[in-house]
Design a protein around this motif. Structure first.
Motif, PDB file in Angstrom:
ATOM      1  N   ALA A 395       0.831  -1.208   0.000  1.00  0.00           N
ATOM      2  CA  ALA A 395       0.000   0.000   0.000  1.00  0.00           C
ATOM      3  C   ALA A 395       0.865   1.257   0.000  1.00  0.00           C
ATOM      4  N   ILE A 396       1.925   1.269   0.792  1.00  0.00           N
ATOM      5  CA  ILE A 396       2.825   2.422   0.799  1.00  0.00           C
ATOM      6  C   ILE A 396       3.541   2.547  -0.537  1.00  0.00           C
ATOM      7  N   ASN A 397       3.911   1.415  -1.136  1.00  0.00           N
ATOM      8  CA  ASN A 397       4.502   1.471  -2.478  1.00  0.00           C
ATOM      9  C   ASN A 397       3.546   2.122  -3.469  1.00  0.00           C
ATOM     10  N   GLY A 398       2.246   1.827  -3.340  1.00  0.00           N
ATOM     11  CA  GLY A 398       1.256   2.462  -4.207  1.00  0.00           C
ATOM     12  C   GLY A 398       1.193   3.965  -4.012  1.00  0.00           C
ATOM     13  N   ARG A 399       1.306   4.417  -2.762  1.00  0.00           N
ATOM     14  CA  ARG A 399       1.314   5.855  -2.501  1.00  0.00           C
ATOM     15  C   ARG A 399       2.541   6.519  -3.100  1.00  0.00           C
ATOM     16  N   LEU A 400       3.671   5.828  -3.071  1.00  0.00           N
ATOM     17  CA  LEU A 400       4.887   6.387  -3.661  1.00  0.00           C
ATOM     18  C   LEU A 400       4.794   6.431  -5.186  1.00  0.00           C
ATOM     19  N   GLU A 401       4.095   5.467  -5.771  1.00  0.00           N
ATOM     20  CA  GLU A 401       3.833   5.524  -7.213  1.00  0.00           C
ATOM     21  C   GLU A 401       3.027   6.785  -7.543  1.00  0.00           C
ATOM     22  N   HIS A 402       2.015   7.071  -6.731  1.00  0.00           N
ATOM     23  CA  HIS A 402       1.208   8.269  -6.930  1.00  0.00           C
ATOM     24  C   HIS A 402       2.053   9.523  -6.756  1.00  0.00           C
ATOM     25  N   LEU A 403       2.978   9.499  -5.803  1.00  0.00           N
ATOM     26  CA  LEU A 403       3.860  10.641  -5.577  1.00  0.00           C
ATOM     27  C   LEU A 403       4.696  10.929  -6.815  1.00  0.00           C
ATOM     28  N   ARG A 404       5.235   9.892  -7.449  1.00  0.00           N
ATOM     29  CA  ARG A 404       6.036  10.105  -8.659  1.00  0.00           C
ATOM     30  C   ARG A 404       5.186  10.687  -9.781  1.00  0.00           C
ATOM     31  N   GLY A 405       3.918  10.268  -9.852  1.00  0.00           N
ATOM     32  CA  GLY A 405       3.034  10.826 -10.872  1.00  0.00           C
ATOM     33  C   GLY A 405       2.766  12.294 -10.653  1.00  0.00           C
ATOM     34  N   ILE A 406       2.589  12.703  -9.394  1.00  0.00           N
ATOM     35  CA  ILE A 406       2.358  14.118  -9.094  1.00  0.00           C
ATOM     36  C   ILE A 406       3.556  14.956  -9.518  1.00  0.00           C
ATOM     37  N   ALA A 407       4.753  14.454  -9.235  1.00  0.00           N
ATOM     38  CA  ALA A 407       5.976  15.200  -9.548  1.00  0.00           C
ATOM     39  C   ALA A 407       6.434  15.025 -10.984  1.00  0.00           C
ATOM     40  N   LEU A 408       5.678  14.237 -11.773  1.00  0.00           N
ATOM     41  CA  LEU A 408       6.086  13.932 -13.151  1.00  0.00           C
ATOM     42  C   LEU A 408       7.466  13.306 -13.192  1.00  0.00           C
ATOM     43  N   GLY A 409       7.757  12.491 -12.201  1.00  0.00           N
ATOM     44  CA  GLY A 409       9.023  11.777 -12.169  1.00  0.00           C
ATOM     45  C   GLY A 409      10.087  12.505 -11.373  1.00  0.00           C
ATOM     46  N   PHE A 410      11.114  11.763 -10.962  1.00  0.00           N
ATOM     47  CA  PHE A 410      12.245  12.311 -10.212  1.00  0.00           C
ATOM     48  C   PHE A 410      13.542  11.946 -10.932  1.00  0.00           C
ATOM     49  N   ARG A 411      14.523  12.825 -10.806  1.00  0.00           N
ATOM     50  CA  ARG A 411      15.853  12.553 -11.348  1.00  0.00           C
ATOM     51  C   ARG A 411      16.912  12.496 -10.261  1.00  0.00           C
ATOM     52  N   ASN A 412      16.597  13.062  -9.090  1.00  0.00           N
ATOM     53  CA  ASN A 412      17.554  13.152  -7.997  1.00  0.00           C
ATOM     54  C   ASN A 412      17.112  12.202  -6.883  1.00  0.00           C
ATOM     55  N   LEU A 413      17.920  11.197  -6.579  1.00  0.00           N
ATOM     56  CA  LEU A 413      17.545  10.189  -5.590  1.00  0.00           C
ATOM     57  C   LEU A 413      17.399  10.762  -4.185  1.00  0.00           C
ATOM     58  N   PRO A 414      18.325  11.629  -3.684  1.00  0.00           N
ATOM     59  CA  PRO A 414      18.100  12.207  -2.342  1.00  0.00           C
ATOM     60  C   PRO A 414      16.786  12.965  -2.232  1.00  0.00           C
ATOM     61  N   ASN A 415      16.408  13.711  -3.297  1.00  0.00           N
ATOM     62  CA  ASN A 415      15.124  14.403  -3.270  1.00  0.00           C
ATOM     63  C   ASN A 415      13.966  13.410  -3.220  1.00  0.00           C
ATOM     64  N   TYR A 416      14.099  12.313  -3.976  1.00  0.00           N
ATOM     65  CA  TYR A 416      13.035  11.308  -3.989  1.00  0.00           C
ATOM     66  C   TYR A 416      12.889  10.655  -2.623  1.00  0.00           C
ATOM     67  N   ILE A 417      14.009  10.327  -1.984  1.00  0.00           N
ATOM     68  CA  ILE A 417      13.952   9.706  -0.662  1.00  0.00           C
ATOM     69  C   ILE A 417      13.325  10.653   0.347  1.00  0.00           C
ATOM     70  N   ALA A 418      13.708  11.925   0.290  1.00  0.00           N
ATOM     71  CA  ALA A 418      13.144  12.900   1.223  1.00  0.00           C
ATOM     72  C   ALA A 418      11.645  13.050   1.023  1.00  0.00           C
ATOM     73  N   ARG A 419      11.207  13.129  -0.224  1.00  0.00           N
ATOM     74  CA  ARG A 419       9.772  13.262  -0.487  1.00  0.00           C
ATOM     75  C   ARG A 419       9.009  12.016  -0.062  1.00  0.00           C
ATOM     76  N   CYS A 420       9.624  10.840  -0.223  1.00  0.00           N
ATOM     77  CA  CYS A 420       8.972   9.598   0.212  1.00  0.00           C
ATOM     78  C   CYS A 420       8.776   9.589   1.721  1.00  0.00           C
ATOM     79  N   LEU A 421       9.799  10.020   2.468  1.00  0.00           N
ATOM     80  CA  LEU A 421       9.688  10.044   3.915  1.00  0.00           C
ATOM     81  C   LEU A 421       8.643  11.047   4.377  1.00  0.00           C
ATOM     82  N   LEU A 422       8.548  12.183   3.693  1.00  0.00           N
ATOM     83  CA  LEU A 422       7.507  13.155   4.037  1.00  0.00           C
ATOM     84  C   LEU A 422       6.126  12.598   3.728  1.00  0.00           C
ATOM     85  N   GLU A 423       6.020  11.850   2.639  1.00  0.00           N
ATOM     86  CA  GLU A 423       4.724  11.334   2.200  1.00  0.00           C
ATOM     87  C   GLU A 423       4.233  10.190   3.083  1.00  0.00           C
ATOM     88  N   ALA A 424       5.125   9.279   3.465  1.00  0.00           N
ATOM     89  CA  ALA A 424       4.683   8.058   4.136  1.00  0.00           C
ATOM     90  C   ALA A 424       5.444   7.755   5.421  1.00  0.00           C
TER      91      ALA A 424
END
Length: 433
Positions: A395-424
């Motif tokens: 379920a959390i993986n599904g929320r992170l999939e939705h997060l990537r869709g909102i951001a139209l994708g990520f290119r920077n892994l530290p930014n992605y990790i930070a946004r994932c922690l804020l999201e879930a």
């Protein structure tokens, strides 16, 4: 609502400037933005060297982005007073109550941005547009505040006894997909005290990545881990057994049922080729009932049961009949309300599909038997540990999939990790008013 007591309009209270130690002294409104002139409410500050009160030397202007009002970017035009002293010292008002040092966003703007990201699921681009600042300005402020409140919180890992681990693709490139491993705290789900939360995101999906993360945790923390829910990836299981020998690995029911589904589908396709020499057409018996075969028997209508009976009456479909029976046994074991009985049913199934006298024609059943035998301990552990499942992890993986869709994708892994922690990462409760 008609019994409310009204007071005189106060721009400082409306814009929540009083919480920043400010008072509004003027405003300039346009169709595109709003500028609020303000000063500090605190008394003059003495000289930091000699303690004497100095002579006023005017003010300097500091502009801060503030929480938007009326769908317009709002800017605080802050007049910071300056003084000089006879001892030769110059100083100005401390503005840390309004914003961090050298920041371009006020504390109110940072709080609003975090709420918009975590609760309202806005992208950083939309947050930056609402605040009237650059993307990097908004993103850095959000990440720094998230790091202060969540990422660096030493108590974030306290009380964890049940883990979940899984992987997903965080970026698709022309050179291949890039994966991350997510580690989830399933303790609240097991104890029925709240939802699962994201603990960390690791670069890559391998045994070494998960093993290194476990080894970096303090030994007293590792000793408290009772079980780890995971999918069928052997790397996670090996890492857990090597670093946490006392913890029980639990294989998620979804993946076991999926193995049984694949077993039945493979058998059906093989018999289709053997009997008709081609792939299934819409009127072929096996192809026509492909979805009916995968339906739990308790959900089948009388018509569907009769269709299956006619299908299995053909001796050429005997192997499909046997595979279908094993599949239904797997489903029935997991749907048994009594976990002890469900465990006994699963043990009996594993014994049947791994029996040495099993006909060699049941190729797919024998292959499933080898898999179930290798993972038997983890499969049976699910029945002994209620509430330990990889479902919340998915379920959390599904929320992170939705997060990537909102951001139209990520290119920077530290930014992605930070946004994932804020999201879930369990940050929502801190931001709820």
């Amino acid at each position: 609502m008609r019994d409310l007591t009204f007071s005189s309009p106060d721009l400082s209270s409306f814009c929540q400037l009083d919480s920043l130690g400010l008072i509004a002294t003027g405003q300039h409104l346009t169709a595109r933005n709003a500028v609020i002139e303000c000063r500090f409410t605190k008394p003059p500050e003495p000289c930091p060297s000699c303690g004497a009160y100095g002579t006023s030397r005017g003010t300097v202007i500091r502009r801060l982005a503030h929480a938007p009002y009326g769908h317009r970017p709002t800017t605080l035009l802050l007049r910071v007073r300056r003084w000089s002293c006879e001892c030769g010292n110059f100083w100005q008002e401390d503005s840390s109550s309004a914003a961090p040092e050298r920041a371009k966003l006020s504390h109110g703007a940072i709080r609003w941005a975090l709420t918009a990201i975590v609760l309202d699921h806005l992208s950083v681009s939309r947050v930056a547009a609402h605040l009237g600042v650059a993307w990097h300005t908004a993103n850095n402020a959000i990440i720094n505040e998230g790091r202060r409140l969540l990422f660096n919180d030493p108590t974030r890992f306290d009380g964890v006894t049940v883990l979940g681990v899984d992987e997903h693709v965080w970026r698709h490139t022309r050179y291949g997909d890039r994966y991350v491993t997510v580690v989830i705290d399933l303790t609240p789900v097991r104890n029925k005290t709240g939802p699962a939360r994201l603990l960390d995101v690791l670069d890559g999906r391998s045994k070494q990545a998960f093993k290194q993360w476990l080894q970096n945790r303090p030994k007293p923390w590792r000793d408290l881990i009772e079980s780890i829910a995971m999918d069928g990836f052997s790397g996670f299981k090996s890492a857990a057994e090597e670093v946490l020998p006392l913890a029980q690995t639990v294989l998620d029911p979804f993946h076991v049922v999926r193995w049984a589904c694949n077993m039945l589908d493979d058998c059906r396709r093989r018999i289709q080729q053997q009997t008709l020499g081609r792939r299934g057409h819409k009127n072929d018996p096996l192809y026509k009932l492909r979805r009916t075969l995968l339906t739990r028997i308790a959900y089948l209508s009388d018509t569907s049961k009769k269709q299956l009976a006619r299908l299995f009456a053909d001796e050429r479909h005997l192997e499909v009949d046997c595979s279908w029976s094993m599949y239904q046994r797997v489903v029935a074991a997991y749907n048994e309300p009594d976990r002890r009985r469900g465990k006994a049913m699963m043990q009996e199934l594993i014994k049947i599909v791994t029996a040495p006298d099993l006909p060699r024609e049941l190729i797919e059943v024998k292959r499933l038997g080898k898999t179930l035998k290798n993972c038997a301990q983890s499969i049976l552990a699910y029945f002994d540990r209620p509430g330990t499942s990889n479902g919340p992890t998915e379920a959390i993986n599904g929320r992170l999939e939705h997060l990537r869709g909102i951001a139209l994708g990520f290119r920077n892994l530290p930014n992605y990790i930070a946004r994932c922690l804020l999201e879930a990462g369990g940050f929502r409760n801190q931001l709820h008013p």
